[in-house]
Design a protein around this motif. Structure first.
Motif, short mmCIF file in Angstrom:
data_model
loop_
_atom_site.label_atom_id
_atom_site.label_comp_id
_atom_site.label_asym_id
_atom_site.label_seq_id
_atom_site.Cartn_x
_atom_site.Cartn_y
_atom_site.Cartn_z
N SER A 114 -92.40 21.42 -64.76
CA SER A 114 -91.32 21.36 -65.75
C SER A 114 -89.98 21.74 -65.17
O SER A 114 -88.94 21.23 -65.59
N GLY A 115 -89.98 22.67 -64.22
CA GLY A 115 -88.72 23.20 -63.72
C GLY A 115 -88.08 24.11 -64.75
O GLY A 115 -88.75 24.61 -65.66
N PRO A 116 -86.78 24.33 -64.65
CA PRO A 116 -86.12 25.24 -65.59
C PRO A 116 -86.10 24.67 -67.00
O PRO A 116 -85.67 23.54 -67.22
N VAL A 122 -75.31 22.59 -66.05
CA VAL A 122 -74.40 23.23 -65.10
C VAL A 122 -74.92 24.58 -64.63
O VAL A 122 -74.44 25.11 -63.61
N GLU A 123 -75.89 25.15 -65.35
CA GLU A 123 -76.50 26.41 -64.90
C GLU A 123 -77.70 26.17 -64.00
O GLU A 123 -78.24 27.10 -63.40
N GLN A 128 -83.48 24.25 -57.82
CA GLN A 128 -84.39 23.97 -58.94
C GLN A 128 -84.49 22.47 -59.20
O GLN A 128 -85.57 21.94 -59.42
N TRP A 129 -83.34 21.82 -59.19
CA TRP A 129 -83.31 20.37 -59.38
C TRP A 129 -84.15 19.67 -58.31
O TRP A 129 -84.97 18.79 -58.60
N GLU A 130 -83.94 20.06 -57.07
CA GLU A 130 -84.64 19.41 -55.96
C GLU A 130 -86.14 19.65 -56.03
O GLU A 130 -86.95 18.76 -55.69
N ALA A 176 -83.28 18.39 -65.58
CA ALA A 176 -84.02 18.03 -64.36
C ALA A 176 -85.33 17.33 -64.71
O ALA A 176 -85.69 16.30 -64.13
N TYR A 177 -86.05 17.90 -65.66
CA TYR A 177 -87.34 17.32 -66.06
C TYR A 177 -87.14 15.93 -66.64
O TYR A 177 -87.84 14.98 -66.26
N CYS A 178 -86.21 15.78 -67.57
CA CYS A 178 -85.98 14.49 -68.21
C CYS A 178 -85.57 13.44 -67.18
O CYS A 178 -86.08 12.31 -67.19
#
Length: 272
Positions: A114-116, A122-123, A128-130, A176-178
């Motif tokens: 899921s990630g964050p 922007v936070e 985390q994205w990667e 990120a998840y979407c």
């Protein structure tokens, strides 16, 4: 799976009578399932094993207990370890399935994170994205890259990835998840176009009651999602959807995204 039913005219209405069980035609097929230690992946392994498939459960740590339970129930099952983000590890897992089963017919990609959650765009930290894209998108690419040459030799090859309704609709705090699940859908379409002999599809469920979703939403206790004002699927229900998609019964379904969200994405919030 549900039974086939025959229809007959009865006073202007259709009367349905049970005939024979549906045969998904996957008995004996060699299957590789990533993310198979639990959740949707574990449910898929159980579902396909019950249909007579030979299943390889793959996760970062080999799901030995899960494979042992399936063998105890009479299935042919093995457990393999592979990091979804490692090209060499994924290729070794594919080779391990071919060595154990003599080939590969079906691949189900359930590995994902899921990630964050609840973190604004922007936070969100670049790392985390990667990480989310490394597992959800690059990991799926690596699985296709390793498996497609082998699947091309199968008589009825099929691939299904677990995407999400979040590929189509957005909840705040999950950019990120979407984005990763939307990218996965386009990867499915691209792979299908390039490899027309292999049917490649995705399922896009809404919330599924798994340890990951409970953790994301801070849900604990035996009641789980009970009392929430939205419907929630079980992992077994998603597994049944996947079982149909990998079956030759769905041979005309290709490059598709099966959305199973109780119709929520069709509803408008416009105040009219």
């Amino acid at each position: 799976m549900q039974d086939e039913r025959s229809a007959s005219a009865d006073g202007g209405r259709m009367a349905f009578e049970r005939t024979v069980p549906v045969d998904l035609q996957i008995a004996g097929r060699a299957v590789l399932i990533t993310g198979a230690a639990g959740g949707i992946g574990g449910a898929v392994a159980a579902e396909l094993a019950a249909e007579g498939a030979r299943v390889a459960l793959v996760d970062r740590v080999a799901p030995a207990e899960g494979a042992a339970r399936l063998r105890a129930a009479g299935a042919e099952a093995i457990a393999l370890a592979a990091d979804a983000t490692s090209a060499s590890a994924v290729a070794a897992a594919v080779a391990g399935v071919v060595s154990a089963f003599g080939g590969l017919d079906i691949v189900v990609g359930c590995a994902g994170i899921s990630g964050p959650v609840g973190t604004g765009l922007v936070e969100t930290e670049p790392a985390q994205w990667e990480q989310v894209f490394a597992v959800n998108v690059t990991g799926s690419f690596l699985l296709l890259r390793a498996a497609l040459p082998v699947l091309e030799r199968s008589g009825a090859p099929a691939v299904v990835f677990v995407a999400s309704d979040s590929a189509l609709v957005v909840a705040p705090g999950m950019a990120a998840y979407c984005a990763s699940k939307a990218a996965l859908l386009q990867l499915v379409r691209a792979a299908s176009v390039e490899h027309p002999r292999v049917r490649i599809n995705a399922v896009c469920p809404s919330i599924v009651d798994t340890p990951m979703s409970r953790g994301d939403l801070g849900i604990d206790g035996v009641d789980g999602f009970a009392g929430f004002d939205f419907p929630v699927q079980t992992a077994a229900e998603v597994a049944a959807e996947i079982a149909f998609l990998v079956s030759p019964r769905a041979r005309a379904v290709d490059a598709a995204a099966l959305v199973s969200d109780f119709g929520y994405s069709a509803r408008s919030n416009f105040p009219a």
